[in-house]
Design an enzyme around this catalytic site. Sequence first.
Site, short mmCIF file in Angstrom:
data_model
loop_
_atom_site.label_atom_id
_atom_site.label_comp_id
_atom_site.label_asym_id
_atom_site.label_seq_id
_atom_site.Cartn_x
_atom_site.Cartn_y
_atom_site.Cartn_z
NE ARG A 68 -1.79 -1.30 3.76
CZ ARG A 68 -2.23 -1.19 5.01
NH1 ARG A 68 -3.50 -0.96 5.25
NH2 ARG A 68 -1.41 -1.32 6.02
CG ASP A 104 1.16 7.54 2.65
OD1 ASP A 104 0.57 6.63 3.25
OD2 ASP A 104 2.20 8.09 3.06
NE ARG A 159 4.30 12.21 2.30
CZ ARG A 159 2.98 12.35 2.45
NH1 ARG A 159 2.19 11.27 2.47
NH2 ARG A 159 2.46 13.55 2.57
#
Length: 206
Positions: free
Chosen positions: A1, A3, A149
Amino acid sequence: RTDAGVHAEGQVAQLALPDRHDARAVVNALNFHMKPLPVVVLAAAPAPAGWNARFSAVRRRYRYVILNRRPRPALDAGRVWHVAVPLDAEAMGRAAAHLLGRHDFSSFRAAACQAKSPLRTLDRLEVTRHGTRITIVAEARSFLHHQVRNMVGTLRLVGDGSWPASRVADALAARSRAAAGPTAPPDGLCLTGVAYEEPSPLPTPL
């Protein structure tokens, strides 16, 4: 998965089918029905019992690209983080070295992270510049939610001179999200590969 807004060149997924199908037929059928979405299946293969696309992975690799120039991105819009102020990629690389190894990465973990432990082993965090593009490559067995990030957002503070490189080590040691830098936008992040122990069911692209 991944974001929302994050890209993937090496995403791996699995699905259960009621009957056995030829791998090439599965690839062709999925690609036909997903048009015109920007998703393409490169390869498929039967998986052995107990294999899991997520939990059987032994390494994941991400690439983050910063476009470091005053003019905004054109063809790269949505695929890079545009930072207009000059960044010192060498200083960012020195700061990144403080994050290598096994640590408690609570300072770089999103509040919504569901992982049971903040401990992770970061095997690679490399910063390179080619012209106006700064590329950050991160590799680990697994990452916390927003970890890459958040690390990039922190390195950016070093690059623009707001932080000395040594402050990244202090942020890591604080084990507090408030001690690290902001979360970089998703645009520049791309999952480029997932590795599995041999033998792996993953074939070369059909």
